[in-house]
Design a protein around this motif. Structure first.
Motif, short mmCIF file in Angstrom:
data_model
loop_
_atom_site.label_atom_id
_atom_site.label_comp_id
_atom_site.label_asym_id
_atom_site.label_seq_id
_atom_site.Cartn_x
_atom_site.Cartn_y
_atom_site.Cartn_z
N MET A 1 0.85 -1.19 0.00
CA MET A 1 0.00 0.00 0.00
C MET A 1 0.89 1.25 0.00
SD MET A 1 -2.93 1.14 2.72
CE MET A 1 -3.90 -0.30 2.38
N ASN A 2 0.43 2.27 -0.67
CA ASN A 2 1.18 3.51 -0.73
C ASN A 2 1.19 4.19 0.63
OD1 ASN A 2 2.53 5.73 -1.55
ND2 ASN A 2 0.97 6.46 -2.99
N ASP A 3 2.38 4.69 1.04
CA ASP A 3 2.49 5.33 2.35
C ASP A 3 1.69 6.62 2.42
OD1 ASP A 3 4.16 3.28 3.04
OD2 ASP A 3 6.01 4.38 2.57
N VAL A 4 1.66 7.38 1.33
CA VAL A 4 0.89 8.63 1.31
C VAL A 4 -0.59 8.34 1.46
CG1 VAL A 4 0.36 10.68 -0.05
CG2 VAL A 4 2.68 9.75 -0.07
N ASP A 9 -5.71 8.12 4.62
CA ASP A 9 -6.79 7.32 5.22
C ASP A 9 -6.85 7.49 6.73
OD1 ASP A 9 -7.35 6.45 2.71
OD2 ASP A 9 -6.29 4.55 2.90
N ARG A 10 -5.72 7.61 7.37
CA ARG A 10 -5.70 7.81 8.82
C ARG A 10 -6.27 9.17 9.19
NH1 ARG A 10 0.35 6.70 10.41
NH2 ARG A 10 -0.42 7.54 12.38
N GLN A 11 -6.02 10.20 8.37
CA GLN A 11 -6.58 11.52 8.65
C GLN A 11 -8.09 11.54 8.47
OE1 GLN A 11 -4.44 14.16 6.08
NE2 GLN A 11 -2.61 14.22 7.38
N LEU A 12 -8.59 10.76 7.50
CA LEU A 12 -10.03 10.72 7.27
C LEU A 12 -10.76 9.79 8.23
CD1 LEU A 12 -10.07 10.65 3.35
CD2 LEU A 12 -10.47 12.60 4.86
N GLY A 13 -10.04 9.04 9.02
CA GLY A 13 -10.67 8.15 9.99
C GLY A 13 -11.13 6.83 9.43
N TYR A 15 -8.89 4.43 8.40
CA TYR A 15 -7.75 3.52 8.45
C TYR A 15 -7.81 2.77 9.77
CZ TYR A 15 -2.99 1.87 7.65
OH TYR A 15 -1.89 1.10 7.42
N SER A 16 -7.85 1.46 9.70
CA SER A 16 -8.08 0.66 10.90
C SER A 16 -6.79 0.28 11.61
CB SER A 16 -8.87 -0.61 10.53
OG SER A 16 -8.15 -1.37 9.58
N ARG A 17 -5.74 -0.03 10.90
CA ARG A 17 -4.51 -0.48 11.53
C ARG A 17 -3.33 -0.14 10.62
NH1 ARG A 17 -5.96 -6.89 11.18
NH2 ARG A 17 -6.30 -7.02 8.96
N PHE A 18 -2.16 -0.21 11.21
CA PHE A 18 -0.96 0.17 10.48
C PHE A 18 -0.59 -0.94 9.48
CE2 PHE A 18 -0.68 2.64 14.36
CZ PHE A 18 -0.32 3.89 13.88
N ASN A 19 0.08 -0.51 8.46
CA ASN A 19 0.57 -1.42 7.44
C ASN A 19 2.07 -1.19 7.31
OD1 ASN A 19 1.39 -2.50 4.86
ND2 ASN A 19 -0.76 -2.65 4.31
N TYR A 20 2.85 -2.21 7.63
CA TYR A 20 4.29 -2.06 7.58
C TYR A 20 4.89 -3.12 6.66
CZ TYR A 20 3.34 -5.11 11.63
OH TYR A 20 2.83 -6.06 12.48
N ASP A 21 4.32 -3.23 5.45
CA ASP A 21 4.88 -4.13 4.45
C ASP A 21 6.29 -3.71 4.06
OD1 ASP A 21 1.82 -4.87 2.59
OD2 ASP A 21 2.47 -5.41 4.59
N ASN A 22 6.51 -2.39 3.96
CA ASN A 22 7.82 -1.92 3.54
C ASN A 22 8.89 -2.16 4.62
OD1 ASN A 22 6.71 -1.01 1.15
ND2 ASN A 22 6.26 1.02 1.98
N ILE A 23 8.46 -2.34 5.86
CA ILE A 23 9.42 -2.59 6.93
C ILE A 23 9.87 -4.04 6.92
CG2 ILE A 23 9.82 -2.40 9.41
CD1 ILE A 23 9.46 0.27 7.99
N LEU A 24 8.97 -4.95 6.54
CA LEU A 24 9.30 -6.37 6.60
C LEU A 24 10.38 -6.76 5.60
CD1 LEU A 24 5.73 -7.90 7.02
CD2 LEU A 24 7.44 -7.47 8.78
N LYS A 25 10.53 -6.00 4.54
CA LYS A 25 11.58 -6.34 3.58
C LYS A 25 12.98 -6.02 4.11
CE LYS A 25 11.34 -1.92 1.12
NZ LYS A 25 11.03 -1.26 -0.17
N ARG A 26 13.06 -5.37 5.27
CA ARG A 26 14.35 -5.07 5.89
C ARG A 26 14.71 -6.07 6.98
NH1 ARG A 26 13.46 1.08 7.56
NH2 ARG A 26 15.34 0.58 8.78
#
Length: 651
Positions: A1-4, A9-13, A15-26
């Motif tokens: 998912m795009n970080d922007v 989505d979090r500002q609009l309310g 977004y239910s939970r965080f998505n850290y797909d980009n972190i798992l590749k590290r």
């Protein structure tokens, strides 16, 4: 998912939970955190020294979530502190059983865990003190114990499942009052298959391999979920019911049948998220199924694919927020999935043998532990994007589309889609001499239309194009004499060779005849079905679709059939037509009776059909007694006085 997009989505309310797909590749493993067996990191690597690790679990006690427990095939258990790389370098091992430890489960809110072994026993261990201490031994199984699970709200109650096909529920609080510890609840033959008949034995025998219990999980205090090795069913049992009083196979509260298409329908592991809604079942058909245990639906909500599951030692783990799933695999890798998508996010590579079990730390930084048959276990941590130095394992992105393909989407082959694609422009070719075919021939008219239509992408269009080409070639052969004759007439009427020939305007019947393919109403066959204006063959001489269709000839196989509505009575209208009066027919016996009774005149007044002749018609009637004689007709009136005699009384 795009970080922007996640931030929006979090500002609009929404977004239910965080998505850290980009972190798992590290995720990566340092060489110091790749441990061989249950020894320290300084021990030399010798694959014949230590057996493989079968179970690994993080503690569930508050403040001690970083404590890791590992168990191997020799019955040895080690405790490891995974807070930092320095603390993880020390392993404290001790001997728990005299046989392999297949699974262990931590007691909620306590520094205690239960180990199940191949010696038919289960042991409760306390590691809160300086040295591990064994508290209780539970020995009521008759075969190897495979799995254990604690009740989430009551940490003193747990269940064990073994290869004998029984599920036993234990209460550790009863140990102080009982001399011999017995289970509170016994479920025998939970996942037994129907017995198969032996050709030599009189009685059917059951398959002992089909009775093994491989996974247990408490949905709540009153529901226990279990899975078997070969029956392919997930069953939910009611803890309020005493199944021990029944002699037959126990009936579960709910049952979820196998929803795949493979013969390898056994399950190896069961885990439930913290909300007690999602159940993840790892199956032998290389799929992890996600079921909704709040409704107990038979169809899975998601299927996670991409790994290989060839043995019953492969287990799965869930992240603390329930958003990611980690599992071992038989292809020497471990995989991490986002629970929203069926394809894995990353692949954890670095082991040299089958990865059996994986665990996710429930508190603190992201830490994943994987164990393999090469007698090594690795601690995965989030590192820099460009790590320096030698690594013992790294995360690799799996080939998948952005966002992850979901199970159940439209998988129609690309060649069957109706969408047209634009082709790149081809370079212009030099002009070629004109062919001897007439400019007005159907083949010449079909060429520009085919170029405008573009590449054909479906089977229907290819079949239509083939019919159109065959029809054009056939019309070309039929129109060749007429075209030559028209060309000769134009040359004869031309005043001079230099003057261009006058273009004759084609009539409407001719244009309509060219629009029909061979075999149509205007074709050489002289009959057939009408074509739709959208058909590739239904084109005008100019190449445009015909707006209207004119039927020139019409033939039907029911043309010469009789019309019952106009010419006569229809067979289906017989019930509604008035009933005709049948002619009166009188048999010979009735006529004979009428003649002898003097009613022959009535029969002659009314026209009737002659009665059929009888062989006894002319024979005299034989009478054997006087009573058989028929009485003569008399005109005297008969009254009841005939049967009485009147006598006068004399005075």
């Amino acid at each position: 998912m795009n970080d922007v997009q996640s931030i929006i989505d979090r500002q609009l309310g929404i977004y239910s939970r965080f998505n850290y797909d980009n972190i798992l590749k590290r995720l990566s493993v340092q060489s110091e955190e790749s441990f061989y067996g249950l020894q320290t990191a300084s021990s030399p690597a010798n694959f014949d020294q230590d057996p493989p690790i079968f179970a690994c679990r993080f503690s569930e006690a508050p403040g001690y979530e970083h404590i890791l427990a590992l168990a191997n095939e020799d019955g040895r258990v080690a405790i490891q502190d995974t807070r930092t790389q320095k603390t993880a370098s020390t392993l404290e091992g001790f001997q728990c059983h005299n046989n392999a430890v297949f699974d262990l489960a931590w007691m909620p809110q306590n520094m205690k865990f239960v180990t199940v072994s191949g010696d038919h026993t289960a042991c409760l261990w306390d590691v809160a003190e300086a040295a591990p201490r064994r508290e209780l031994v539970f020995s009521s199984h008759t075969r190897s114990v495979k799995t254990a699970a604690f009740r989430p709200t009551d940490p003193r109650v747990f269940a064990t499942g073994a290869r004998d096909g029984r599920v036993l529920v234990w209460d550790a609080r009863c140990a102080a009052a009982a001399l011999v510890l017995r289970p509170d609840l016994c479920l025998a033959g939970c996942h037994a298959v129907p017995p198969r008949a032996s050709p030599r034995a009189r009685r059917p025998r059951a398959d002992p391999r089909a009775l093994s219990i491989t996974g247990l999980a408490f949905r709540d205090d009153l529901a226990l979920v279990s899975c078997g090795e070969c029956d392919g069913n997930i069953k939910v049992w009611d803890m309020r019911k005493n199944y021990g009083v029944y002699k037959r196979e126990p009936l579960p509260r709910h049952s979820i049948p196998y929803c795949g298409s493979s013969a390898r329908n056994g399950y190896t592991n069961l885990i439930i998220d913290d909300a007690r809604v999602r159940l993840y079942a790892s199956c032998m058909d290389d799929v992890i199924y996600c079921f909704n245990v709040s409704t107990f639906g038979s169809l899975p909500e998601q299927r996670y694919v991409g790994h290989e599951n060839s043995t019953f030692y492969i287990k799965t783990g869930l992240s603390p927020d329930g958003a990611y799933l980690v599992s071992g695999s038989s292809d020497k890798n471990a995989y991490v999935w986002n629970v929203k998508y069926s394809q894995p996010v990353v692949r954890l590579s670095g082991h040299r043998a089958e990865v059996t079990c994986a665990a996710w730390c429930q508190r603190g930084d992201t830490k994943i532990v994987t164990c393999s048959d090469d007698a090594r276990h690795k601690i995965w941590r989030v590192g820099p994007e460009a790590p320096a130095g030698e690594l013992a394992g790294r995360a690799e992105l799996t080939p998948r589309a952005d966002g992850g393909p979901q199970w159940g989407r439209d998988r129609t082959p690309h060649s069957l889609k109706r969408a047209r694609r634009a082709e790149p422009a081809t370079p212009a070719t030099p002009a070629t001499p004109a062919t001897p075919a007439s400019p007005a021939s159907p083949a010449a008219r079909a060429a520009p239309a085919a170029k405008r239509a573009g590449p054909r992408r479906c089977l229907a269009e290819l079949l239509g194009a083939r019919d159109a080409d065959a029809g054009a070639a056939k019309r070309q052969r039929l129109d060749a004499p007429a075209a030559a004759e028209r060309a000769g007439r134009r040359r004869a009427r031309a005043p001079s060779p230099a003057a261009p020939p006058a273009k004759r305007r084609r009539s409407q019947p001719e244009r309509a005849a060219d629009a029909w393919p061979p075999g149509g109403p205007a074709g050489p066959a002289g009959g057939g079905a009408a074509l739709s204006p959208r058909s590739p063959a239904a084109r005008s001489p100019e190449g445009e679709p015909c707006g209207a269709v004119k039927i020139i000839a019409f033939t039907t196989p029911t043309k010469d059939l009789p019309n019952f509505v106009l010419n006569g009575e229809a067979p289906h209208l017989r019930l509604m037509s008035p009933v005709r009066k049948k002619p009166e027919t009188t048999d010979w016996l009735t006529l004979m009776v009428r003649e002898r009774r003097g009613k022959a005149s009535d029969a002659t007044d009314k026209p009737s059909v002659a009665a059929p002749s009888s062989p006894k018609e002319n024979m005299p009637v034989r009478r054997n007694s006087v009573t058989d004689k028929m009485t003569k007709s008399s005109t005297k009136s008969r009254t009841l006085l005939k049967y009485f005699s009147v006598a006068r009384k004399e005075k």
